[in-house]
Scaffold this motif. Structure first.
Motif, PDB file in Angstrom:
ATOM      1  N   THR A  45       0.184  -1.361  -0.185  1.00  0.00           N
ATOM      2  CA  THR A  45      -0.378  -0.089   0.251  1.00  0.00           C
ATOM      3  C   THR A  45       0.842   1.191  -0.065  1.00  0.00           C
ATOM      4  O   THR A  45       0.406   2.151  -0.931  1.00  0.00           O
ATOM      5  CB  THR A  45      -1.312  -0.055   1.326  1.00  0.00           C
ATOM      6  OG1 THR A  45      -0.015  -0.073   2.130  1.00  0.00           O
ATOM      7  CG2 THR A  45      -2.215  -1.250   0.442  1.00  0.00           C
ATOM      8  N   HIS A  46       1.894   1.356   1.232  1.00  0.00           N
ATOM      9  CA  HIS A  46       3.026   2.760   0.387  1.00  0.00           C
ATOM     10  C   HIS A  46       3.991   2.174  -0.293  1.00  0.00           C
ATOM     11  O   HIS A  46       4.584   3.660  -0.725  1.00  0.00           O
ATOM     12  CB  HIS A  46       3.724   2.743   2.253  1.00  0.00           C
ATOM     13  CG  HIS A  46       2.383   2.575   2.820  1.00  0.00           C
ATOM     14  ND1 HIS A  46       1.475   4.614   3.065  1.00  0.00           N
ATOM     15  CD2 HIS A  46       0.989   1.975   3.797  1.00  0.00           C
ATOM     16  CE1 HIS A  46       0.580   4.120   4.372  1.00  0.00           C
ATOM     17  NE2 HIS A  46       0.546   3.103   4.431  1.00  0.00           N
ATOM     18  N   ASN A  47       4.482   1.515  -0.777  1.00  0.00           N
ATOM     19  CA  ASN A  47       6.129   1.422  -2.083  1.00  0.00           C
ATOM     20  C   ASN A  47       6.562   2.185  -1.278  1.00  0.00           C
ATOM     21  O   ASN A  47       6.767   2.722  -1.920  1.00  0.00           O
ATOM     22  CB  ASN A  47       5.084   1.739  -3.155  1.00  0.00           C
ATOM     23  CG  ASN A  47       5.891   2.446  -4.608  1.00  0.00           C
ATOM     24  OD1 ASN A  47       6.306   0.561  -4.336  1.00  0.00           O
ATOM     25  ND2 ASN A  47       6.234   2.573  -5.450  1.00  0.00           N
ATOM     26  N   PRO A  48       7.272   1.517  -0.139  1.00  0.00           N
ATOM     27  CA  PRO A  48       8.123   2.038   0.294  1.00  0.00           C
ATOM     28  C   PRO A  48       9.541   2.235  -0.889  1.00  0.00           C
ATOM     29  O   PRO A  48       9.643   0.657  -1.331  1.00  0.00           O
ATOM     30  CB  PRO A  48       8.957   1.403   2.022  1.00  0.00           C
ATOM     31  CG  PRO A  48       7.753   0.191   1.256  1.00  0.00           C
ATOM     32  CD  PRO A  48       6.859   0.619   0.423  1.00  0.00           C
ATOM     33  N   SER A  49      10.214   3.162   0.085  1.00  0.00           N
ATOM     34  CA  SER A  49      11.683   2.713  -1.016  1.00  0.00           C
ATOM     35  C   SER A  49      13.084   1.714  -0.494  1.00  0.00           C
ATOM     36  O   SER A  49      13.119   1.647  -1.991  1.00  0.00           O
ATOM     37  CB  SER A  49      12.633   4.540  -0.810  1.00  0.00           C
ATOM     38  OG  SER A  49      11.989   5.362  -0.543  1.00  0.00           O
ATOM     39  N   VAL A  50      12.329   1.625   1.275  1.00  0.00           N
ATOM     40  CA  VAL A  50      13.694   0.192   0.822  1.00  0.00           C
ATOM     41  C   VAL A  50      12.734   0.007   2.502  1.00  0.00           C
ATOM     42  O   VAL A  50      12.474   0.490   2.879  1.00  0.00           O
ATOM     43  CB  VAL A  50      15.078   1.254   2.009  1.00  0.00           C
ATOM     44  CG1 VAL A  50      15.733  -0.063   2.428  1.00  0.00           C
ATOM     45  CG2 VAL A  50      15.821   2.097   0.595  1.00  0.00           C
ATOM     46  N   VAL A  51      13.329  -1.512   2.292  1.00  0.00           N
ATOM     47  CA  VAL A  51      12.582  -2.467   3.179  1.00  0.00           C
ATOM     48  C   VAL A  51      13.586  -2.517   4.247  1.00  0.00           C
ATOM     49  O   VAL A  51      14.243  -3.267   3.753  1.00  0.00           O
ATOM     50  CB  VAL A  51      11.670  -3.310   2.722  1.00  0.00           C
ATOM     51  CG1 VAL A  51      11.021  -4.084   4.322  1.00  0.00           C
ATOM     52  CG2 VAL A  51      10.725  -3.043   2.073  1.00  0.00           C
ATOM     53  N   PHE A  52      13.738  -2.988   5.192  1.00  0.00           N
ATOM     54  CA  PHE A  52      15.102  -3.158   7.018  1.00  0.00           C
ATOM     55  C   PHE A  52      13.332  -4.132   7.135  1.00  0.00           C
ATOM     56  O   PHE A  52      12.702  -4.230   7.515  1.00  0.00           O
ATOM     57  CB  PHE A  52      15.175  -2.025   7.476  1.00  0.00           C
ATOM     58  CG  PHE A  52      16.576  -1.434   7.519  1.00  0.00           C
ATOM     59  CD1 PHE A  52      17.240  -1.829   7.729  1.00  0.00           C
ATOM     60  CD2 PHE A  52      16.242  -0.503   7.391  1.00  0.00           C
ATOM     61  CE1 PHE A  52      18.795  -1.694   7.282  1.00  0.00           C
ATOM     62  CE2 PHE A  52      17.539   0.946   7.047  1.00  0.00           C
ATOM     63  CZ  PHE A  52      18.700  -0.167   6.908  1.00  0.00           C
ATOM     64  N   LEU A  53      14.166  -5.414   6.997  1.00  0.00           N
ATOM     65  CA  LEU A  53      13.095  -6.479   7.292  1.00  0.00           C
ATOM     66  C   LEU A  53      13.702  -7.463   8.525  1.00  0.00           C
ATOM     67  O   LEU A  53      14.936  -8.418   7.905  1.00  0.00           O
ATOM     68  CB  LEU A  53      13.206  -7.952   6.169  1.00  0.00           C
ATOM     69  CG  LEU A  53      12.504  -8.724   6.098  1.00  0.00           C
ATOM     70  CD1 LEU A  53      10.782  -8.344   6.420  1.00  0.00           C
ATOM     71  CD2 LEU A  53      12.313  -9.840   4.294  1.00  0.00           C
ATOM     72  N   PRO A  76      14.733  -2.813  -2.595  1.00  0.00           N
ATOM     73  CA  PRO A  76      15.696  -3.193  -2.116  1.00  0.00           C
ATOM     74  C   PRO A  76      14.909  -3.695  -0.778  1.00  0.00           C
ATOM     75  O   PRO A  76      14.225  -2.780  -0.071  1.00  0.00           O
ATOM     76  CB  PRO A  76      15.867  -1.716  -1.909  1.00  0.00           C
ATOM     77  CG  PRO A  76      16.078  -0.890  -2.567  1.00  0.00           C
ATOM     78  CD  PRO A  76      14.272  -1.083  -3.388  1.00  0.00           C
ATOM     79  N   ILE A  77      15.248  -4.787  -0.307  1.00  0.00           N
ATOM     80  CA  ILE A  77      15.048  -5.060   0.768  1.00  0.00           C
ATOM     81  C   ILE A  77      16.341  -5.581   1.617  1.00  0.00           C
ATOM     82  O   ILE A  77      17.148  -6.485   0.488  1.00  0.00           O
ATOM     83  CB  ILE A  77      14.295  -6.317   0.691  1.00  0.00           C
ATOM     84  CG1 ILE A  77      12.934  -6.227   0.063  1.00  0.00           C
ATOM     85  CG2 ILE A  77      13.596  -7.498   2.254  1.00  0.00           C
ATOM     86  CD1 ILE A  77      12.413  -7.475  -0.305  1.00  0.00           C
ATOM     87  N   ILE A  78      16.771  -5.049   3.115  1.00  0.00           N
ATOM     88  CA  ILE A  78      18.274  -5.274   3.451  1.00  0.00           C
ATOM     89  C   ILE A  78      17.125  -6.498   4.601  1.00  0.00           C
ATOM     90  O   ILE A  78      16.694  -5.611   5.805  1.00  0.00           O
ATOM     91  CB  ILE A  78      18.291  -4.031   3.760  1.00  0.00           C
ATOM     92  CG1 ILE A  78      18.569  -3.380   2.921  1.00  0.00           C
ATOM     93  CG2 ILE A  78      19.857  -4.152   4.816  1.00  0.00           C
ATOM     94  CD1 ILE A  78      19.294  -1.648   3.355  1.00  0.00           C
ATOM     95  N   VAL A  79      18.289  -7.531   4.828  1.00  0.00           N
ATOM     96  CA  VAL A  79      17.470  -8.264   5.563  1.00  0.00           C
ATOM     97  C   VAL A  79      18.164  -8.343   7.397  1.00  0.00           C
ATOM     98  O   VAL A  79      19.544  -7.494   7.176  1.00  0.00           O
ATOM     99  CB  VAL A  79      17.341  -9.693   5.576  1.00  0.00           C
ATOM    100  CG1 VAL A  79      17.825 -10.606   6.502  1.00  0.00           C
ATOM    101  CG2 VAL A  79      16.795  -9.893   4.264  1.00  0.00           C
ATOM    102  N   ILE A  80      17.980  -7.677   7.806  1.00  0.00           N
ATOM    103  CA  ILE A  80      18.490  -8.108   9.375  1.00  0.00           C
ATOM    104  C   ILE A  80      18.036  -9.105  10.207  1.00  0.00           C
ATOM    105  O   ILE A  80      16.844  -9.836  10.450  1.00  0.00           O
ATOM    106  CB  ILE A  80      17.305  -7.071  10.727  1.00  0.00           C
ATOM    107  CG1 ILE A  80      17.616  -5.565  10.086  1.00  0.00           C
ATOM    108  CG2 ILE A  80      18.171  -6.908  11.820  1.00  0.00           C
ATOM    109  CD1 ILE A  80      16.745  -4.335  10.220  1.00  0.00           C
ATOM    110  N   SER A  81      19.036  -9.591  10.227  1.00  0.00           N
ATOM    111  CA  SER A  81      19.102 -11.375  10.993  1.00  0.00           C
ATOM    112  C   SER A  81      20.086 -11.386  11.900  1.00  0.00           C
ATOM    113  O   SER A  81      20.912 -11.243  12.044  1.00  0.00           O
ATOM    114  CB  SER A  81      19.610 -12.092   9.841  1.00  0.00           C
ATOM    115  OG  SER A  81      19.340 -13.281  10.024  1.00  0.00           O
TER     116      SER A  81
END
Ligand code: CA
Length: 233
Positions: A45-53, A76-81
């Protein structure tokens, strides 16, 4: 105010607050989601520029969040693991993540990853314009239409395989490409032998490209995972 909108997906309130406080301090706009379902909905719904996941979410595995977002978007999706296994990182990147941060991470690391991703976004957008047939990064120039590359104006004598490898990394500047991704793009398959060959091609490419191949500036190695073309300023 920065135009980048970051979607922060994290169920752990303390980590979430650390990230959002950092973003706020640096003038980024952000949205938050505390589980996978919400993350997918917010992304749509918000179409963000980047996702921190964050990968460890209460309702679904973060990898499935990546797979769902990838069915319609290349955001772009940056995973936090918290997982530190290389095989997990490879799986995450192959599922379509762009980068990863391993917990615990520093605020500087978080911002650095975000800047890399923003630069990549700018390039991706610039790639849409007609005269992007020449790639430049530091002293490196690739003329895609002429099919040649040079460093500091000096043409690199690359084999066709080295050239393809260089172009693949350049087109994905800022993004970690896994061994599997690279070999599938270059050979159309990924066998253990291909990954061994990839190392050999990388060594010869670096000898031609890098001023000191032992401490490369352009192509970073992610041990056990893959390679990344870095933007050199
Ligand atoms: Ca978590």
């Amino acid at each position: 105010m920065n135009n980048t909108v970051v979607l922060v997906v994290e169920d752990d309130a303390s980590v979430r607050n650390l990230i959002t406080t950092t973003l706020k301090t640096h003038d980024y706009r952000y949205l938050t989601a505390v589980n996978g379902k919400e993350a997918v909905m917010m992304a749509a719904t918000h179409n963000p520029s980047v996702v921190f996941l964050d990968l460890g979410l209460p309702d679904m595995d973060g990898i499935d969040v990546i797979r769902q977002i990838r069915t319609w978007s290349n955001m772009p999706i940056i995973v936090i693991s918290a997982r530190s296994e290389d095989s997990d990182k490879t799986e995450i990147l192959d599922a379509g993540a762009d980068d990863y941060l391993t917990k615990p991470f520093s605020v500087e690391e978080l911002l650095a990853r975000l800047r890399v991703t923003e630069r990549r976004l700018m390039l991706m957008n610039a790639d849409g314009s007609p005269d992007q047939s020449v790639y430049t990064n530091g002293k490196l120039t690739i003329d895609y239409s002429a099919g040649c590359a040079s460093i500091g104006g000096e043409e690199l004598k690359l084999t066709p395989m080295e050239y393809r490898l260089l172009c693949l990394l350049a087109r994905n500047t800022g993004k970690v490409l896994t061994h599997t991704y690279i070999t599938q793009n270059i050979w159309g398959r990924s066998w253990d032998n291909d990954i061994a060959s990839l190392r050999v091609f990388m060594t010869t490419l670096r000898k031609k490209l890098e001023a000191s191949p032992d401490s490369p500036r352009y192509i970073q190695t992610h041990i056990g995972i893959g390679y990344r073309m870095v933007r050199v300023d």
